[in-house]
Write an enzyme that holds these catalytic residues in place. Sequence first.
Site, short mmCIF file in Angstrom:
data_model
loop_
_atom_site.label_atom_id
_atom_site.label_comp_id
_atom_site.label_asym_id
_atom_site.label_seq_id
_atom_site.Cartn_x
_atom_site.Cartn_y
_atom_site.Cartn_z
N HIS A 1 0.84 -1.20 0.00
CA HIS A 1 0.00 0.00 0.00
C HIS A 1 0.88 1.26 0.00
O HIS A 1 0.62 2.22 -0.73
CB HIS A 1 -0.88 0.06 1.26
CG HIS A 1 -1.94 -1.01 1.34
ND1 HIS A 1 -2.09 -1.83 2.44
CD2 HIS A 1 -2.92 -1.37 0.48
CE1 HIS A 1 -3.11 -2.66 2.24
NE2 HIS A 1 -3.63 -2.40 1.06
N LYS B 1 -16.39 -7.03 5.88
CA LYS B 1 -15.38 -7.86 6.52
C LYS B 1 -15.24 -7.28 7.94
O LYS B 1 -15.08 -6.07 8.07
CB LYS B 1 -14.02 -7.70 5.82
CG LYS B 1 -14.04 -7.78 4.32
CD LYS B 1 -12.68 -7.33 3.77
CE LYS B 1 -12.67 -7.26 2.26
NZ LYS B 1 -11.42 -6.69 1.72
N ARG C 1 -2.12 -5.98 -8.37
CA ARG C 1 -0.89 -6.74 -8.14
C ARG C 1 -0.67 -7.79 -9.21
O ARG C 1 0.44 -8.06 -9.63
CB ARG C 1 -0.94 -7.45 -6.77
CG ARG C 1 -0.88 -6.52 -5.60
CD ARG C 1 -1.36 -7.19 -4.36
NE ARG C 1 -2.77 -7.56 -4.47
CZ ARG C 1 -3.52 -8.04 -3.50
NH1 ARG C 1 -3.00 -8.23 -2.32
NH2 ARG C 1 -4.79 -8.32 -3.70
N SER D 1 -2.89 -7.78 3.04
CA SER D 1 -3.15 -7.59 4.48
C SER D 1 -3.59 -8.90 5.10
O SER D 1 -3.23 -9.22 6.24
CB SER D 1 -4.26 -6.55 4.67
OG SER D 1 -3.88 -5.31 4.13
O1 PNS Z 1 -9.10 -2.71 0.29
P1 PNS Z 1 -10.39 -3.20 -0.32
O2 PNS Z 1 -11.16 -4.01 0.71
O3 PNS Z 1 -10.17 -3.95 -1.59
O4 PNS Z 1 -11.25 -1.89 -0.67
C1 PNS Z 1 -12.54 -1.98 -1.22
C2 PNS Z 1 -13.21 -0.59 -1.29
C3 PNS Z 1 -13.20 0.07 0.06
C4 PNS Z 1 -12.47 0.28 -2.29
C5 PNS Z 1 -14.67 -0.83 -1.81
O5 PNS Z 1 -15.28 -1.81 -1.03
C6 PNS Z 1 -15.53 0.44 -1.75
O6 PNS Z 1 -15.31 1.36 -2.50
N1 PNS Z 1 -16.50 0.47 -0.82
C7 PNS Z 1 -17.38 1.61 -0.63
C8 PNS Z 1 -18.82 1.29 -1.03
C9 PNS Z 1 -19.02 1.46 -2.52
O7 PNS Z 1 -18.82 2.52 -3.08
N2 PNS Z 1 -19.40 0.35 -3.15
C10 PNS Z 1 -19.59 0.28 -4.59
C11 PNS Z 1 -18.28 -0.06 -5.28
S1 PNS Z 1 -18.55 -0.39 -6.99
#
Ligand code: PNS
Length: 169
Positions: free
Chosen positions: A18, A42, A91, A129
């Site tokens: 990150h 999660k 990645r 993570s």
């Molecule tokens: O580190 P992660 O868990 O891969 O991050 C995922 C994240 C936080 C980027 C994604 O879950 C998110 O944007 N959540 C906010 C809710 C949202 O906008 N959902 C629609 C996404 S298309």
Amino acid sequence: MKIRAVYPGTFDPVTNGHLDLIRRCAALFDEVVVAILRNTEKSPFFSIDERVDMLEAVVKSLANVSVSAFGGLLVDYAEQIGASVIVRGIRAISDYEYELQMALMNRRLSSRTETVFLMPAEAYSYLSSGLVKQISALGGSVHGLVPPIVERRLKRRYGRRALPVESTV
Ligand code: PNS
């Protein structure tokens, strides 16, 4: 025109992968907001305050990077803070399908933000993570995979609870 980018994620916890991506963002955009999702499905290992705290410590030396927590839709948050770019890390090809789906859905939700994918250094291409937590829980070393502050917090949290690698003696 100044470009503000948002780098969203769960960051549970922040890894050197990150951080590598944050440095790349900081070099590309005028301002970078690292945004930690507050209400994740999660159930996170580190609380939102702990994750903010660790991220703030690791980006301290990057003048154009700030850290925040957000809830709700990412595109709404991006609009609220004036970010026109969403940055996500890829990645390996295996990340691509999910990331493409999210990027296209975010584009459907808002035409005002553009998703940009960045690759971390190859050394971090297998780092996550989830693996970091698993290794820590089993008493393994995550030295070099996470910033020192995260390594210390993981040790503190797992410390006595760390399970030794199975031994026959
Ligand atoms: O580190 P992660 O868990 O891969 O991050 C995922 C994240 C936080 C980027 C994604 O879950 C998110 O944007 N959540 C906010 C809710 C949202 O906008 N959902 C629609 C996404 S298309």
